[in-house]
Design an enzyme around this catalytic site. Structure first.
Site, mmCIF file in Angstrom:
data_model
loop_
_atom_site.group_PDB
_atom_site.id
_atom_site.type_symbol
_atom_site.label_atom_id
_atom_site.label_comp_id
_atom_site.label_asym_id
_atom_site.label_seq_id
_atom_site.Cartn_x
_atom_site.Cartn_y
_atom_site.Cartn_z
ATOM 1 N N GLY A 63 0.820 -1.192 0.000
ATOM 2 C CA GLY A 63 0.000 0.000 0.000
ATOM 3 C C GLY A 63 0.858 1.247 0.000
ATOM 4 C CB CYS A 64 0.108 4.701 -1.042
ATOM 5 S SG CYS A 64 -1.545 4.884 -0.318
#
Length: 344
Positions: free
Chosen positions: A147-148
């Site tokens: 994920g970011c």
């Protein structure tokens, strides 16, 4: 190589298209969507008029199985179903959703509010934090792209946790993201009049990236436990800034910690450790696969502050996915990712 993008009409999908369509090792980039099949890609994204001649195809499992790579830029809950149909065939799979990141099915069900992928699929998935897992990624057929927020956070603290220099239970993460992280579909919280000149905290103690960060921290330090992780929405399109705080296990100067980071990330081309006393901003990585880091010790409190910035759509999603593809094929990991930041 022939590659496919599933979920090509979302922000992550169009960013993958931007990178892959200019990649020297990609022959054809095939676009798939479950909702906009049959439409012209340039019709969906007018900035591609005269550049893209592709039409969006429906999901075609048998065709996708015979590609070299398939990128799943689809929502969590969807990609695990597609991955099960593609695994074991010719195509290698890079999943940009959260479906395959968590190794404990119960954690996925708690945080994502849905049924987990089968354990045999989770066992095959390699966590695609490139700078940390490069050798495992090289041999993988299935990648769970991070994920970011976890990308920015974990790259920011990896040297400290791996060298046991901070007290894990003191770790606090204060994260801020631009609106593109919420996806293309409009909601009330992403409405212009709700976000412009506004700063909003969201998913307090409930963000689904929390267990992903905790899972990796526990690999580095068995004493790591629950973290305090807060996310905020800010009125800009791209970018993430994560500011992290932790108590040091013993006194270390800023210069000592900077030297540790410089040595740890030497030879990792997308990590830029900023000079002592210089702190990065999101604009300085805009449109690139860079993660810029700064670290500062506070002798007054015995704590350390780490600042990490990335472009959420590139290093936080599509760029890291392409970086992982490069590693999996034995290419230089920077191939197709030589972009200067867009500035100002």
């Amino acid at each position: 190589m022939d590659v496919g993008i599933v979920g090509s009409t979302g922000y992550g999908g169009v960013e993958l298209y931007r990178l892959l369509s200019n990649h020297p090792n990609v022959n054809e980039c095939i676009l798939y969507s479950s909702s906009l099949e049959g439409t012209s890609y340039a019709e969906q994204y007018p900035h591609l008029i005269g550049l893209s001649l592709e039409n969006v195809k429906p999901i075609m499992i048998e065709e996708m199985q015979e590609l070299d790579f398939v990128f799943l830029a689809v929502p969590s809950g969807v990609s695990k179903e597609l991955a099960q149909k593609l695994i074991g065939k010719k195509a290698k799979i890079i999943d940009l959703s959260g479906d395959l990141r968590l190794k404990e099915p119960g954690e996925y069900e708690e945080w994502y509010k849905g049924e987990s992928a089968p354990e045999q699929l989770l066992d095959k998935a390699v966590y695609g934090l490139t700078e940390i897992n490069r050798e495992t990624i090289r041999e993988a057929d299935l990648i769970a792209n991070p994920g970011c927020f976890p990308t920015a956070t974990l790259l920011g603290v990896a040297p400290l946790f791996q060298h046991h220099l901070v007290k894990p239970h003191s770790f606090i993460v204060d994260a801020k993201t631009g609106l593109s992280g919420a996806g293309r579909k409009a909601t009330q919280s992403s409405h212009f009049s709700e976000t412009q000149e506004n700063l909003r905290i969201y998913k307090v103690h409930q963000h689904q990236h929390t267990p992903e960060i905790e899972q990796q921290l526990k690999i580095w330090d068995s004493g790591a436990g629950p973290i305090t992780f807060s996310t905020h929405l800010i009125p800009m399109t791209r970018g993430i800034m994560v500011t992290m705080y932790a108590e040091l296990t013993e006194a270390h100067t800023t210069e000592q910690l900077h030297s540790l980071y410089h040595n740890y990330y030497e030879g990792k081309p997308f990590i830029r450790v900023r000079p002592t006393g210089q702190f990065p901003s999101t604009k300085e990585v805009f449109g690139t696969n860079f993660c810029d880091l700064s670290i500062q010790s506070d002798p007054r409190t015995g704590r350390v502050t780490i600042v990490s910035v990335i472009d959420n759509l590139v290093k936080g999603a599509a760029g890291q996915a392409v970086q992982n593809m490069n590693v999996m094929t034995g290419a230089d990991e920077t191939t197709g990712l030589h972009h200067y930041p867009i500035y100002p």
